[in-house]
Design an enzyme around this catalytic site. Structure first.
Site, short mmCIF file in Angstrom:
data_model
loop_
_atom_site.label_atom_id
_atom_site.label_comp_id
_atom_site.label_asym_id
_atom_site.label_seq_id
_atom_site.Cartn_x
_atom_site.Cartn_y
_atom_site.Cartn_z
N GLU A 50 -80.50 -2.86 48.77
CA GLU A 50 -81.26 -4.07 49.13
C GLU A 50 -82.61 -4.07 48.43
OE1 GLU A 50 -84.03 -5.44 52.80
OE2 GLU A 50 -82.38 -4.04 53.22
N ASP A 54 -83.46 -6.99 45.61
CA ASP A 54 -84.56 -7.94 45.80
C ASP A 54 -85.31 -8.13 44.48
OD1 ASP A 54 -86.56 -9.43 47.50
OD2 ASP A 54 -87.84 -7.82 46.76
N ASP A 123 -80.11 -9.52 53.60
CA ASP A 123 -80.26 -8.17 53.05
C ASP A 123 -79.00 -7.74 52.31
OD1 ASP A 123 -82.74 -8.12 54.21
OD2 ASP A 123 -82.17 -6.81 55.88
N GLU A 126 -78.70 -9.29 48.83
CA GLU A 126 -79.53 -8.58 47.85
C GLU A 126 -78.87 -7.27 47.44
OE1 GLU A 126 -83.95 -10.22 49.16
OE2 GLU A 126 -83.25 -8.26 49.87
#
Length: 236
Positions: A50, A54, A123, A126
């Site tokens: 995650e 991102d 989450d 990502e």
């Protein structure tokens, strides 16, 4: 147990097809959909992925917006970027791709509706992007982001996003509601570089938060998030 593994493998293969990436290392996708509630020492969660995803998502979206509108200023690009990478948008993309159906959750998380939770879906989306990046490099991850976010990127490139507060107020007034209220709920960082968190609230109870380096910009971010939320609910 073998039957469950076969089903999971088939479900993950179908998910990979939906997002348009054929994993050469399918174990990366397995990790990307593994929530902390079911993780163990031998079965790591998707939290590290995650973190990486991102950043990959951010670079992909920033590049796409930069190329889509050669006349846009930084002040115009920034809110478009924030709208596209925020958790709610990631969760929406995850829902459209059916990511919730393949998440590996602990029993308690599953029983509490984890497959539909916005934070969990955002989450995990990502983490999937990071898995693609590790599996096939940045170009493959970027191309996946462009496929999944494409309509949103196109809309953001032509949308006027600078005065979301006015748009939200107009939305409320058109429905006989008083103007939304804005409350500063947090401030972090040093005095010379603070980050403000502001909550926007409608009289009917809907709320959303926004963060920015200035209080007015945080109010705009909160208004934009709340406006998108209520417009999405109306279109549901």
């Amino acid at each position: 147990m073998n039957g469950q593994r076969v089903k999971l493998a088939a479900d993950l293969a179908a998910f990979a097809t939906r997002i348009g990436h054929d994993f050469s290392r399918p174990e990366l996708l397995v990790r990307a959909v593994t929530h902390a509630s079911i993780a163990s020492q031998s079965r790591p969660s998707n939290e590290r992925l995650e973190f990486l995803g991102d950043r990959v998502l951010g670079l992909s979206i920033a590049t796409a917006l930069f190329q889509a509108d050669g006349q846009a200023t930084e002040g115009t690009l920034a809110p478009r970027f924030n709208a596209l990478v925020r958790q709610e948008t990631c969760a929406d993309v995850a829902r459209e791709a059916g990511l919730g159906e393949v998440l590996k959750l602990g029993r308690s998380e599953m029983m509490s509706g984890g497959r539909r939770k916005e934070a969990l879906l955002g989450d995990a989306m990502e983490a999937v992007i990071a898995a693609i990046y590790l599996d096939a490099g940045f170009e493959a991850a970027r191309d996946t982001v462009l496929r999944l976010w494409g309509p949103r990127i196109a809309a953001a490139a032509v949308a006027e996003t600078r005065d979301a507060k006015s748009s939200l107020q107009e939305w409320a007034q058109a429905r006989g509601l008083p103007p939304p209220t804005y409350t500063e709920t947090g401030r972090e960082g040093p005095d010379h570089q603070p980050v403000f968190t502001v909550e926007a609230r409608l009289d009917t109870g809907e709320t959303a938060t926004g963060q920015a380096s200035g209080k007015r910009a945080a109010e705009q971010a909160a208004a934009r998030a709340l406006l998108e939320q209520v417009q999405r609910a109306e279109g549901a």
